[in-house]
Design a protein around this motif. Sequence first.
Motif, PDB file in Angstrom:
ATOM      1  N   CYS A  13      -5.883   3.109  12.714  1.00 15.30           N
ATOM      2  CA  CYS A  13      -7.178   2.524  12.347  1.00 15.30           C
ATOM      3  C   CYS A  13      -8.311   3.356  12.944  1.00 15.30           C
ATOM      4  CB  CYS A  13      -7.271   1.089  12.840  1.00 15.30           C
ATOM      5  SG  CYS A  13      -6.157  -0.005  11.948  1.00 15.30           S
ATOM      6  N   GLY A  14      -9.471   3.268  12.317  1.00 20.49           N
ATOM      7  CA  GLY A  14     -10.631   3.998  12.802  1.00 20.49           C
ATOM      8  C   GLY A  14     -10.765   5.386  12.212  1.00 20.49           C
ATOM      9  N   THR A  15     -10.022   5.669  11.171  1.00 22.36           N
ATOM     10  CA  THR A  15     -10.090   6.978  10.541  1.00 22.36           C
ATOM     11  C   THR A  15     -11.228   7.010   9.521  1.00 22.36           C
ATOM     12  OG1 THR A  15      -8.847   8.623   9.304  1.00 22.36           O
ATOM     13  CG2 THR A  15      -8.410   6.349   8.754  1.00 22.36           C
ATOM     14  N   HIS A  16     -11.731   8.166   9.212  1.00 27.88           N
ATOM     15  CA  HIS A  16     -12.814   8.315   8.248  1.00 27.88           C
ATOM     16  C   HIS A  16     -12.325   8.948   6.944  1.00 27.88           C
ATOM     17  CE1 HIS A  16     -15.782   7.083  11.152  1.00 27.88           C
ATOM     18  NE2 HIS A  16     -15.273   7.935  12.027  1.00 27.88           N
ATOM     19  N   SER A  17     -11.007   9.039   6.746  1.00 31.07           N
ATOM     20  CA  SER A  17     -10.489   9.714   5.558  1.00 31.07           C
ATOM     21  C   SER A  17     -10.403   8.811   4.331  1.00 31.07           C
ATOM     22  CB  SER A  17      -9.113  10.309   5.858  1.00 31.07           C
ATOM     23  OG  SER A  17      -8.190   9.285   6.160  1.00 31.07           O
ATOM     24  N   ASN A  18     -10.609   7.501   4.491  1.00 30.99           N
ATOM     25  CA  ASN A  18     -10.638   6.614   3.336  1.00 30.99           C
ATOM     26  C   ASN A  18     -11.593   5.452   3.612  1.00 30.99           C
ATOM     27  OD1 ASN A  18      -9.265   4.669   4.857  1.00 30.99           O
ATOM     28  ND2 ASN A  18      -7.278   5.224   4.040  1.00 30.99           N
ATOM     29  N   PRO A  19     -12.008   4.714   2.569  1.00 32.68           N
ATOM     30  CA  PRO A  19     -12.991   3.639   2.758  1.00 32.68           C
ATOM     31  C   PRO A  19     -12.486   2.484   3.620  1.00 32.68           C
ATOM     32  CG  PRO A  19     -12.780   4.204   0.431  1.00 32.68           C
ATOM     33  CD  PRO A  19     -11.729   4.952   1.163  1.00 32.68           C
ATOM     34  N   CYS A  20     -11.188   2.251   3.651  1.00 32.25           N
ATOM     35  CA  CYS A  20     -10.639   1.126   4.423  1.00 32.25           C
ATOM     36  C   CYS A  20     -10.618   1.402   5.925  1.00 32.25           C
ATOM     37  CB  CYS A  20      -9.222   0.815   3.961  1.00 32.25           C
ATOM     38  SG  CYS A  20      -9.116   0.318   2.244  1.00 32.25           S
ATOM     39  N   ARG A  21     -10.726   2.664   6.313  1.00 33.76           N
ATOM     40  CA  ARG A  21     -10.678   3.107   7.712  1.00 33.76           C
ATOM     41  C   ARG A  21      -9.333   2.839   8.388  1.00 33.76           C
ATOM     42  NH1 ARG A  21     -15.379   4.821  10.167  1.00 33.76           N
ATOM     43  NH2 ARG A  21     -17.255   4.426   8.987  1.00 33.76           N
ATOM     44  N   CYS A  22      -8.296   2.587   7.613  1.00 36.30           N
ATOM     45  CA  CYS A  22      -6.945   2.425   8.150  1.00 36.30           C
ATOM     46  C   CYS A  22      -5.970   3.232   7.296  1.00 36.30           C
ATOM     47  CB  CYS A  22      -6.514   0.963   8.156  1.00 36.30           C
ATOM     48  SG  CYS A  22      -7.279   0.002   9.451  1.00 36.30           S
ATOM     49  N   LYS A  23      -4.997   3.838   7.940  1.00 38.99           N
ATOM     50  CA  LYS A  23      -3.961   4.594   7.249  1.00 38.99           C
ATOM     51  C   LYS A  23      -2.614   4.003   7.621  1.00 38.99           C
ATOM     52  CE  LYS A  23      -4.072   9.060   7.411  1.00 38.99           C
ATOM     53  NZ  LYS A  23      -4.209  10.468   7.830  1.00 38.99           N
ATOM     54  N   VAL A  24      -1.734   3.833   6.628  1.00 35.40           N
ATOM     55  CA  VAL A  24      -0.394   3.330   6.886  1.00 35.40           C
ATOM     56  C   VAL A  24       0.652   4.327   6.372  1.00 35.40           C
ATOM     57  CG1 VAL A  24       1.241   1.471   6.427  1.00 35.40           C
ATOM     58  CG2 VAL A  24      -1.166   0.938   6.771  1.00 35.40           C
ATOM     59  N   VAL A  25       0.482   4.805   5.159  1.00 31.44           N
ATOM     60  CA  VAL A  25       1.488   5.665   4.521  1.00 31.44           C
ATOM     61  C   VAL A  25       1.586   7.020   5.216  1.00 31.44           C
ATOM     62  CG1 VAL A  25       2.176   6.779   2.366  1.00 31.44           C
ATOM     63  CG2 VAL A  25       1.173   4.497   2.314  1.00 31.44           C
ATOM     64  N   VAL A  71       1.724  16.349   8.166  1.00 27.09           N
ATOM     65  CA  VAL A  71       2.193  15.363   7.187  1.00 27.09           C
ATOM     66  C   VAL A  71       1.269  14.141   7.201  1.00 27.09           C
ATOM     67  CG1 VAL A  71       4.084  13.798   6.593  1.00 27.09           C
ATOM     68  CG2 VAL A  71       4.585  16.143   7.296  1.00 27.09           C
ATOM     69  N   SER A  72       0.899  13.676   8.365  1.00 26.48           N
ATOM     70  CA  SER A  72       0.030  12.500   8.479  1.00 26.48           C
ATOM     71  C   SER A  72      -1.324  12.729   7.826  1.00 26.48           C
ATOM     72  CB  SER A  72      -0.149  12.120   9.938  1.00 26.48           C
ATOM     73  OG  SER A  72      -0.988  11.006  10.062  1.00 26.48           O
ATOM     74  N   ASN A  73      -1.894  13.904   8.011  1.00 23.11           N
ATOM     75  CA  ASN A  73      -3.212  14.205   7.451  1.00 23.11           C
ATOM     76  C   ASN A  73      -3.164  14.547   5.973  1.00 23.11           C
ATOM     77  OD1 ASN A  73      -4.450  13.745   9.896  1.00 23.11           O
ATOM     78  ND2 ASN A  73      -4.248  15.881  10.534  1.00 23.11           N
ATOM     79  N   ALA A  74      -1.994  14.876   5.435  1.00 24.40           N
ATOM     80  CA  ALA A  74      -1.872  15.219   4.023  1.00 24.40           C
ATOM     81  C   ALA A  74      -2.007  14.000   3.111  1.00 24.40           C
ATOM     82  CB  ALA A  74      -0.537  15.912   3.761  1.00 24.40           C
ATOM     83  N   VAL A  75      -1.676  12.814   3.640  1.00 30.08           N
ATOM     84  CA  VAL A  75      -1.737  11.584   2.845  1.00 30.08           C
ATOM     85  C   VAL A  75      -2.931  10.765   3.339  1.00 30.08           C
ATOM     86  CG1 VAL A  75      -0.495   9.520   2.142  1.00 30.08           C
ATOM     87  CG2 VAL A  75       0.761  11.614   2.602  1.00 30.08           C
ATOM     88  N   PRO A  76      -3.950  10.545   2.516  1.00 28.28           N
ATOM     89  CA  PRO A  76      -5.166   9.879   2.985  1.00 28.28           C
ATOM     90  C   PRO A  76      -5.059   8.359   3.130  1.00 28.28           C
ATOM     91  CG  PRO A  76      -5.412  10.465   0.711  1.00 28.28           C
ATOM     92  CD  PRO A  76      -4.101  11.045   1.156  1.00 28.28           C
TER      93      PRO A  76
END
Length: 77
Positions: A13-25, A71-76
């Motif tokens: 959580c707290g990422t700026h790579s998508n509008p939801c600010r959370c990454k799971v995949v 790998v983590s940064n490749a999937v937004p």
Amino acid sequence: MGVGIGVPICIECGTHSNPCRCKVVGPTLGFLAFAVAAVVEWPVGALVFCFRHHKGRRIMAHPATVVYPSVSNAVPI
């Protein structure tokens, strides 16, 4: 009763790579790629470490420093 094996799920959580600010995949796939790379690279790195310390450390650090972040940064998501 049987014991089930759970699937690891990583949340960032707290990422700026998508509008939801959370990454799971991305983090979850990154962790799975990290685990696969570590199974192969850690024993090889330990063997190399016996003869060339710096090179062995670099091999053992590769899953954490290169595989997981790429790998983590490749999937937004």
